[in-house]
Scaffold this active site. Structure first.
Site, short mmCIF file in Angstrom:
data_model
loop_
_atom_site.label_atom_id
_atom_site.label_comp_id
_atom_site.label_asym_id
_atom_site.label_seq_id
_atom_site.Cartn_x
_atom_site.Cartn_y
_atom_site.Cartn_z
CG ASN A 174 -1.98 -1.09 1.13
OD1 ASN A 174 -2.25 -1.64 0.07
ND2 ASN A 174 -2.58 -1.42 2.27
CB VAL A 175 4.04 2.15 1.70
CG1 VAL A 175 5.13 3.20 1.51
CG2 VAL A 175 3.50 2.21 3.12
CG ASP B 273 -3.29 -0.92 -7.70
OD1 ASP B 273 -2.26 -0.20 -7.70
OD2 ASP B 273 -3.61 -1.62 -8.66
CB THR C 224 -0.42 1.63 -3.92
OG1 THR C 224 -0.35 0.23 -4.20
CG2 THR C 224 -1.59 2.23 -4.69
CG ASP D 238 -4.25 2.13 -11.09
OD1 ASP D 238 -3.13 2.49 -10.68
OD2 ASP D 238 -4.55 0.94 -11.32
N GLY E 188 1.94 -5.00 -6.62
CA GLY E 188 1.38 -6.35 -6.75
C GLY E 188 2.41 -7.42 -6.48
CG ASP F 127 1.40 2.20 -8.85
OD1 ASP F 127 1.24 2.09 -7.61
OD2 ASP F 127 0.48 2.06 -9.66
NE ARG G 147 2.70 -11.64 -8.11
CZ ARG G 147 2.60 -10.54 -8.84
NH1 ARG G 147 1.44 -9.92 -8.95
NH2 ARG G 147 3.66 -10.05 -9.47
CB SER H 18 -5.82 -7.05 1.56
OG SER H 18 -5.34 -5.76 1.20
#
Length: 216
Positions: free
Chosen positions: A28-29, A86, A31, A90, A69, A65, A73, A79
Site C-alpha cells: 500500500n505504501v 490500487d 501504491t 490509478d 502487486g 507503482d 504476492r 487484500s
C-alpha cells in the site's frame, strides 16, 4: 490486450518485489508513493510545457507503482483493501496525467487538442467504470482493445516525443486514443449485454437497473 503479458511480467517483477519486500515497504505504501510521484510529475511539469521530462518522471513512478502487486504476492499481503486502493489511485493518476496535458496544451494555444485530451480522460473513466460495474453485477468484462496499460503507453510515448519536438505526435496519439477508448467502451457494453441476454444468465438488463448504485 497487454493483460496477456501479465504472466511474463510477473516473473520479471517477482525477484524485484522480493528485494523491495526486504526493505519492509508494504504494497500500500508503494501504491501511494507511485501515485503521489505520478501526480507531482504530471501537474508539476506538463502544465509548464515540459512534456519530455514530465513523461520521464511519470514513467519512473508508474514503473515503481507496478511493484505493489509483486510485493503483495511475495509477502502474502494481498487484500481487498489493497486492490481497492490500487484501483482508486490509478484513477487519480490518470486524471492528473490528462489534466496536466490539458493545461499544457491550453497554455500553448492548442485548445482543440486540449478538449480531445479531456475526452480521452472521460472515456478512460467510463472504460474502467464499465468493468467495475459489470463485475459488481456478477458479469465478466475482461475485454477491450485499449485498457489502462495501452492508454498510458500511447499517451506517455506521444507526450515524450512531443517534448522532443516531434511534430503531430501528441495530436495523432490523442485522436487515436479517443477512438480506441470509445471502441473499448462499446466492446464492454456488448460483452455485458450478451451475458445479460444469455438464457443461462441469472441477471437481466432490467434486473441490473434495479441494483442500487455503489456509494462513491
Amino acid at each position: 490486450m497487454l493483460n496477456k503479458l501479465r504472466p511474463a511480467l510477473g516473473r520479471v517483477l517477482t525477484p524485484i518485489g522480493q528485494a523491495v519486500a526486504r526493505t519492509g515497504a508494504s504494497p500500500n505504501v508503494i501504491t501511494v508513493i507511485g501515485t503521489v510521484g505520478t501526480v507531482a510529475g504530471a501537474l508539476g511539469l506538463f502544465p509548464r510545457g515540459e512534456f519530455f521530462w514530465g513523461t520521464v518522471v511519470i514513467t519512473a513512478f508508474v514503473l515503481f507503482d507496478m511493484l505493489d502487486g509483486a510485493v503483495a504476492r511475495v509477502t502474502g499481503k494481498i487484500s481487498k483493501w489493497g486492490a481497492f486502493l490500487d484501483s482508486t489511485c490509478d484513477r487519480v493518476a490518470d486524471a492528473a496525467i490528462f489534466s496536466g496535458l490539458m493545461i499544457g496544451l491550453i497554455d500553448r494555444g492548442e485548445r482543440s487538442l486540449a478538449f480531445v485530451a479531456l475526452y480521452c480522460l472521460v472515456a478512460g473513466v467510463v472504460v474502467s467504470y464499465a468493468k467495475a460495474r459489470a463485475e459488481g453485477l456478477g458479469y465478466t468484462c475482461n475485454v477491450g482493445i485499449a485498457e489502462r496499460s495501452e492508454r498510458l503507453i500511447i499517451v506517455l510515448v506521444a507526450a515524450g516525443l512531443d517534448g522532443l519536438g516531434v511534430p503531430y505526435a501528441l495530436a495523432v496519439a490523442l485522436w487515436v486514443l479517443a477512438v480506441l477508448a470509445t471502441f473499448t467502451v462499446g466492446q464492454r457494453l456488448a460483452a455485458v449485454r450478451r451475458q445479460a441476454l444469455a438464457p443461462s444468465s441469472g441477471a437481466s438488463p432490467e434486473a441490473g437497473s434495479r441494483v442500487p448504485e455503489p456509494h462513491p
